[in-house]
Structure formats: C-alpha cells, structure tokens
Motif scaffolding. Structure first.
Motif, PDB file in Angstrom:
ATOM      1  N   LYS A 145      33.052  39.806  42.106  1.00 17.41           N
ATOM      2  CA  LYS A 145      31.695  40.192  42.523  1.00 17.41           C
ATOM      3  C   LYS A 145      31.107  39.142  43.449  1.00 17.41           C
ATOM      4  O   LYS A 145      30.476  39.472  44.453  1.00 17.41           O
ATOM      5  N   GLU A 146      31.308  37.860  43.130  1.00 18.84           N
ATOM      6  CA  GLU A 146      30.798  36.782  43.972  1.00 18.84           C
ATOM      7  C   GLU A 146      31.422  36.809  45.371  1.00 18.84           C
ATOM      8  O   GLU A 146      30.789  36.433  46.349  1.00 18.84           O
ATOM      9  N   LEU A 147      32.663  37.265  45.464  1.00 22.42           N
ATOM     10  CA  LEU A 147      33.352  37.366  46.759  1.00 22.42           C
ATOM     11  C   LEU A 147      33.014  38.666  47.487  1.00 22.42           C
ATOM     12  O   LEU A 147      33.467  38.891  48.601  1.00 22.42           O
ATOM     13  N   GLY A 148      32.250  39.540  46.828  1.00 26.11           N
ATOM     14  CA  GLY A 148      31.891  40.817  47.430  1.00 26.11           C
ATOM     15  C   GLY A 148      32.991  41.860  47.370  1.00 26.11           C
ATOM     16  O   GLY A 148      32.985  42.832  48.115  1.00 26.11           O
ATOM     17  N   LEU A 149      33.954  41.662  46.465  1.00 22.70           N
ATOM     18  CA  LEU A 149      35.069  42.604  46.349  1.00 22.70           C
ATOM     19  C   LEU A 149      34.753  43.767  45.410  1.00 22.70           C
ATOM     20  O   LEU A 149      35.373  44.817  45.509  1.00 22.70           O
ATOM     21  N   LEU A 150      33.804  43.555  44.504  1.00 22.02           N
ATOM     22  CA  LEU A 150      33.387  44.596  43.571  1.00 22.02           C
ATOM     23  C   LEU A 150      31.882  44.820  43.721  1.00 22.02           C
ATOM     24  O   LEU A 150      31.148  43.893  44.026  1.00 22.02           O
ATOM     25  N   GLY A 151      31.454  46.061  43.461  1.00 23.95           N
ATOM     26  CA  GLY A 151      30.025  46.398  43.562  1.00 23.95           C
ATOM     27  C   GLY A 151      29.193  45.882  42.444  1.00 23.95           C
ATOM     28  O   GLY A 151      29.538  45.220  41.544  1.00 23.95           O
ATOM     29  N   VAL A 201      44.076  35.321  31.636  1.00 22.10           N
ATOM     30  CA  VAL A 201      43.496  34.942  32.918  1.00 22.10           C
ATOM     31  C   VAL A 201      42.433  33.890  32.611  1.00 22.10           C
ATOM     32  O   VAL A 201      41.555  34.122  31.787  1.00 22.10           O
ATOM     33  N   HIS A 202      42.509  32.743  33.250  1.00 21.33           N
ATOM     34  CA  HIS A 202      41.654  31.615  32.898  1.00 21.33           C
ATOM     35  C   HIS A 202      40.254  31.669  33.497  1.00 21.33           C
ATOM     36  O   HIS A 202      39.370  30.955  33.042  1.00 21.33           O
ATOM     37  N   GLN A 203      40.043  32.481  34.504  1.00 25.47           N
ATOM     38  CA  GLN A 203      38.730  32.622  35.098  1.00 25.47           C
ATOM     39  C   GLN A 203      38.180  34.008  34.759  1.00 25.47           C
ATOM     40  O   GLN A 203      38.924  34.917  34.414  1.00 25.47           O
ATOM     41  N   ASP A 204      36.861  34.168  34.887  1.00 23.29           N
ATOM     42  CA  ASP A 204      36.235  35.479  34.730  1.00 23.29           C
ATOM     43  C   ASP A 204      36.484  36.231  36.031  1.00 23.29           C
ATOM     44  O   ASP A 204      35.753  36.084  37.013  1.00 23.29           O
ATOM     45  N   GLU A 205      37.559  37.009  36.051  1.00 20.83           N
ATOM     46  CA  GLU A 205      38.011  37.664  37.271  1.00 20.83           C
ATOM     47  C   GLU A 205      36.959  38.618  37.832  1.00 20.83           C
ATOM     48  O   GLU A 205      36.721  38.645  39.039  1.00 20.83           O
ATOM     49  N   GLU A 206      36.299  39.375  36.967  1.00 18.68           N
ATOM     50  CA  GLU A 206      35.295  40.328  37.436  1.00 18.68           C
ATOM     51  C   GLU A 206      34.130  39.606  38.117  1.00 18.68           C
ATOM     52  O   GLU A 206      33.689  39.989  39.197  1.00 18.68           O
ATOM     53  N   ARG A 207      33.642  38.536  37.502  1.00 16.13           N
ATOM     54  CA  ARG A 207      32.536  37.773  38.091  1.00 16.13           C
ATOM     55  C   ARG A 207      32.949  37.161  39.431  1.00 16.13           C
ATOM     56  O   ARG A 207      32.209  37.216  40.416  1.00 16.13           O
ATOM     57  N   ALA A 208      34.144  36.584  39.483  1.00 12.28           N
ATOM     58  CA  ALA A 208      34.618  35.966  40.719  1.00 12.28           C
ATOM     59  C   ALA A 208      34.741  37.000  41.838  1.00 12.28           C
ATOM     60  O   ALA A 208      34.367  36.738  42.984  1.00 12.28           O
ATOM     61  N   LYS A 219      38.377  41.311  52.770  1.00 18.13           N
ATOM     62  CA  LYS A 219      37.017  40.776  52.932  1.00 18.13           C
ATOM     63  C   LYS A 219      36.967  39.260  53.024  1.00 18.13           C
ATOM     64  O   LYS A 219      36.003  38.714  53.542  1.00 18.13           O
ATOM     65  N   THR A 220      37.987  38.565  52.539  1.00 16.87           N
ATOM     66  CA  THR A 220      37.958  37.096  52.571  1.00 16.87           C
ATOM     67  C   THR A 220      38.799  36.537  53.711  1.00 16.87           C
ATOM     68  O   THR A 220      38.843  35.320  53.901  1.00 16.87           O
ATOM     69  N   GLY A 221      39.473  37.393  54.440  1.00 15.60           N
ATOM     70  CA  GLY A 221      40.290  36.945  55.573  1.00 15.60           C
ATOM     71  C   GLY A 221      41.406  36.020  55.125  1.00 15.60           C
ATOM     72  O   GLY A 221      42.105  36.290  54.148  1.00 15.60           O
ATOM     73  N   ASN A 222      41.557  34.893  55.809  1.00 14.40           N
ATOM     74  CA  ASN A 222      42.627  33.941  55.496  1.00 14.40           C
ATOM     75  C   ASN A 222      42.270  32.980  54.373  1.00 14.40           C
ATOM     76  O   ASN A 222      43.082  32.149  53.990  1.00 14.40           O
ATOM     77  N   LYS A 223      41.023  33.072  53.856  1.00 17.90           N
ATOM     78  CA  LYS A 223      40.603  32.166  52.770  1.00 17.90           C
ATOM     79  C   LYS A 223      41.418  32.474  51.514  1.00 17.90           C
ATOM     80  O   LYS A 223      41.408  33.589  51.008  1.00 17.90           O
ATOM     81  N   LEU A 224      42.124  31.476  51.018  1.00 10.04           N
ATOM     82  CA  LEU A 224      42.957  31.638  49.832  1.00 10.04           C
ATOM     83  C   LEU A 224      42.085  31.547  48.583  1.00 10.04           C
ATOM     84  O   LEU A 224      41.354  30.582  48.391  1.00 10.04           O
ATOM     85  N   VAL A 225      42.130  32.573  47.761  1.00  7.92           N
ATOM     86  CA  VAL A 225      41.416  32.598  46.486  1.00  7.92           C
ATOM     87  C   VAL A 225      42.419  32.159  45.427  1.00  7.92           C
ATOM     88  O   VAL A 225      43.464  32.799  45.247  1.00  7.92           O
TER      89      VAL A 225
END
Length: 87
Positions: free
Chosen positions: A81-87, A72-79, A44-50
């Motif tokens: 969701k923001e990228l549209g990877l989780l519902g 994990v230093h970031q809130d992985e679930e929130r991130a 879903k993010t193509g070539n954009k590096l997360v």
C-alpha cells in the motif's frame, strides 16, 4: 499455493524477483530452515529494488524438496500500500 502467489504478484505488476542472499540451517536430516533475502521490482516502482525477507521451512523426504511453511518478515500488505501497489 505457488500458483496463487504467482497470480497475486502478476496482479500487482511485479516485473522481476531475485534472491539477493540465502542461508540454510539444518533442523534435522529431513527438515531445514532457509532464510531468503529477496529483491523485486514492479511496474509502478520502476528499477527501484524492493527488498524483503522470507523464511521457508523445507521438508526433504521425497524426490523434490517441499516448502511446508513460510514466514514473511515484513507486513507485505502495508508495504505494498505504501508503494501504491494496492488500493
């Protein structure tokens, strides 16, 4: 645990992951802390590096090093969701 993590990343259609940088801090002869800065791509993010950071605590007492804990230093679930990877 590693197989469950791999299954999860396949389910969100991760297409690549690579270590961008890494630093190790020796805690004792048997233990170290390794901070890894990762870069990953997803369908879903193509070539954009997360990019994200994970700190691993490694035990070096057997023939192979073992990850005994990680943070994990970031809130992985929130991130995700923001990228549209989780519902």
């Amino acid at each position: 645990m590693a197989s469950k993590a791999a299954e999860f990343y396949r389910s969100v259609r991760q297409t690549s992951a690579k270590i961008l940088s890494m630093g190790e801090t020796q805690i004792s002869r048997e233990y170290s802390m390794v901070k890894v800065h990762w870069g990953a791509t997803f369908e879903k993010t193509g070539n954009k590096l997360v990019e994200f950071d994970v700190t691993y605590f490694i035990q070096k007492t057997g023939t192979e090093p073992k990850i005994i804990m990680f943070i994990v230093h970031q809130d992985e679930e929130r991130a995700m969701k923001e990228l549209g990877l989780l519902g």
